[in-house]
Design a protein around this motif. Structure first.
Motif, short mmCIF file in Angstrom:
data_model
loop_
_atom_site.label_atom_id
_atom_site.label_comp_id
_atom_site.label_asym_id
_atom_site.label_seq_id
_atom_site.Cartn_x
_atom_site.Cartn_y
_atom_site.Cartn_z
N HIS A 96 76.15 67.29 45.23
CA HIS A 96 77.09 68.39 45.40
C HIS A 96 76.53 69.47 46.32
O HIS A 96 77.24 69.99 47.19
CB HIS A 96 77.43 68.97 44.03
CG HIS A 96 78.25 70.22 44.10
ND1 HIS A 96 79.52 70.27 44.63
CD2 HIS A 96 77.96 71.50 43.70
CE1 HIS A 96 80.00 71.50 44.55
NE2 HIS A 96 79.06 72.26 44.00
N ALA A 144 80.86 63.37 40.18
CA ALA A 144 80.65 63.05 38.77
C ALA A 144 81.40 61.77 38.37
O ALA A 144 80.87 60.94 37.63
CB ALA A 144 81.09 64.22 37.89
N ILE A 145 82.62 61.60 38.88
CA ILE A 145 83.39 60.39 38.56
C ILE A 145 82.74 59.15 39.16
O ILE A 145 82.57 58.12 38.48
CB ILE A 145 84.84 60.55 39.06
CG1 ILE A 145 85.57 61.65 38.28
CG2 ILE A 145 85.60 59.23 38.93
CD1 ILE A 145 86.94 61.97 38.82
N LYS A 186 87.27 66.33 29.52
CA LYS A 186 87.24 67.59 28.79
C LYS A 186 88.64 68.18 28.67
O LYS A 186 89.02 68.70 27.61
CB LYS A 186 86.31 68.58 29.49
CG LYS A 186 84.83 68.24 29.35
CD LYS A 186 83.98 69.29 30.02
CE LYS A 186 82.50 68.97 29.86
NZ LYS A 186 81.65 69.99 30.53
N LYS A 187 89.42 68.10 29.74
CA LYS A 187 90.81 68.58 29.67
C LYS A 187 91.63 67.73 28.71
O LYS A 187 92.50 68.25 28.00
CB LYS A 187 91.42 68.55 31.07
CG LYS A 187 90.84 69.58 32.03
CD LYS A 187 91.34 69.36 33.45
CE LYS A 187 92.84 69.52 33.54
NZ LYS A 187 93.33 69.38 34.93
N SER A 225 82.62 67.31 46.54
CA SER A 225 83.19 67.93 45.34
C SER A 225 82.43 67.46 44.11
O SER A 225 82.13 66.27 43.96
CB SER A 225 84.67 67.58 45.21
OG SER A 225 85.19 68.06 43.99
N LYS A 226 82.13 68.40 43.23
CA LYS A 226 81.34 68.06 42.05
C LYS A 226 82.10 67.12 41.13
O LYS A 226 81.50 66.21 40.52
CB LYS A 226 80.97 69.35 41.30
CG LYS A 226 79.94 69.14 40.20
CD LYS A 226 79.52 70.46 39.61
CE LYS A 226 78.45 70.26 38.54
NZ LYS A 226 78.02 71.55 37.94
N GLN A 227 83.40 67.28 41.00
CA GLN A 227 84.19 66.41 40.13
C GLN A 227 84.23 64.99 40.67
O GLN A 227 84.11 64.02 39.91
CB GLN A 227 85.59 66.98 39.98
CG GLN A 227 85.62 68.34 39.30
CD GLN A 227 87.04 68.88 39.17
OE1 GLN A 227 88.00 68.19 39.49
NE2 GLN A 227 87.17 70.11 38.71
N GLU A 267 81.16 64.26 29.79
CA GLU A 267 80.98 65.47 30.57
C GLU A 267 81.92 65.57 31.77
O GLU A 267 81.89 66.57 32.49
CB GLU A 267 79.53 65.59 31.05
CG GLU A 267 78.55 65.90 29.93
CD GLU A 267 77.17 66.21 30.46
OE1 GLU A 267 76.95 66.07 31.68
OE2 GLU A 267 76.31 66.60 29.65
N LEU A 268 82.72 64.54 32.01
CA LEU A 268 83.67 64.60 33.11
C LEU A 268 84.73 65.66 32.83
O LEU A 268 85.19 65.84 31.70
CB LEU A 268 84.34 63.24 33.32
CG LEU A 268 83.43 62.11 33.80
CD1 LEU A 268 84.21 60.81 33.91
CD2 LEU A 268 82.80 62.46 35.14
N HIS A 269 85.14 66.35 33.88
CA HIS A 269 86.09 67.45 33.73
C HIS A 269 87.44 66.94 33.23
O HIS A 269 88.10 67.60 32.43
CB HIS A 269 86.26 68.18 35.07
CG HIS A 269 87.19 69.35 35.01
ND1 HIS A 269 86.89 70.51 34.31
CD2 HIS A 269 88.43 69.53 35.55
CE1 HIS A 269 87.90 71.36 34.43
NE2 HIS A 269 88.84 70.80 35.16
N GLU A 270 87.84 65.78 33.68
CA GLU A 270 89.14 65.24 33.26
C GLU A 270 89.15 64.89 31.78
O GLU A 270 90.15 65.13 31.09
CB GLU A 270 89.46 63.98 34.09
CG GLU A 270 89.84 64.28 35.53
CD GLU A 270 88.66 64.65 36.40
OE1 GLU A 270 88.87 65.14 37.52
OE2 GLU A 270 87.51 64.45 35.93
#
Length: 218
Positions: free
Chosen positions: A51, A62-63, A156-157, A57-59, A151-154
């Motif tokens: 990143h 991460a994916i 978490k949402k 992009s960090k997301q 820990e993935l943002h998706e």
């Protein structure tokens, strides 16, 4: 446990219960501590490096990292060991070996397939030790992969959809009550401090007005 070796006596069963009550929490604490330290070097630092270094992009990083890590884990702890077990175990094919790996590393442990049970097998003790190390390392790897995906943002949402939401009005009422209690406690403390100061002040004798008038006439 696979269930192929069980205690038969009452003393053995009681010892098994006590040992499990003590051993399972310590095992979970050990695995949690190891996973938390490994995930820093395996997941967080590589994602942060790509990143910052390359500006991705960090997301997205991460994916991609989670998918690559999952593929490597499946290859190292499922596919390759399944091929090895299918060679070492006489009655196992590749599907049965893969089934054993999945059932074991997912902590289901049915016990219908247990390697190293043939007494005529060469280096049986060493083989059992190798299987134990494989299961321990594979369990840690599985937990690292699961923690990486969590820990993935998706995700978490997605998990937030199942959280219990509190009403804002109730939160405001609790905050107001807390503020009122804090203000009242502060005012009580200030009043008590004033009373203490008055109690500690020295007494001053007031002069009579007649003595003042006589001093003025003189």
């Amino acid at each position: 446990g696979y269930g192929h070796t069980v205690p038969l006596s009452d003393g053995g069963k009681a010892f098994c219960i006590i040992y499990s009550v003590i051993g399972i929490p310590f095992t979970l604490l050990f695995l949690t501590a190891v996973v938390q330290r490994i995930i820093v070097y395996v997941t967080r630092r590589p994602v942060l490096y790509f990143h910052i270094r390359w500006g991705f992009s960090k997301q997205v990083v991460a994916i991609i990292h989670a998918i690559v890590l999952g593929f490597i884990t499946v290859s190292l702890f499922f596919l390759i060991p399944a091929a090895i077990f299918s060679v070492l175990e006489d009655n196992w094919n590749f599907l049965e070996s893969f089934y054993f790996c999945f059932i074991s590393l997912s902590t289901i442990g049915l016990g219908d397939y247990v390697p190293g049970e043939g007494y005529n097998q060469k280096f049986r003790e060493l083989y059992k030790i190798g299987i134990t190390c494989y299961l321990l390392l594979g369990l840690i790897a599985m937990l690292v992969v699961l923690e990486t995906f969590c820990e993935l943002h998706e995700l978490k949402k997605f998990r937030k959809l199942f959280y219990v939401k509190k009403d804002k009005e109730e939160d405001q009422v609790h905050i107001m009550e807390h503020d009122q209690l804090s203000f009242s406690s502060i005012s009580d403390q200030a009043a008590s401090m004033k009373d203490d100061q008055k109690a500690n002040e020295p007494f001053v004798t007031a002069q009579s007005p007649t003595s003042n008038d006589s001093s003025l006439n003189n």
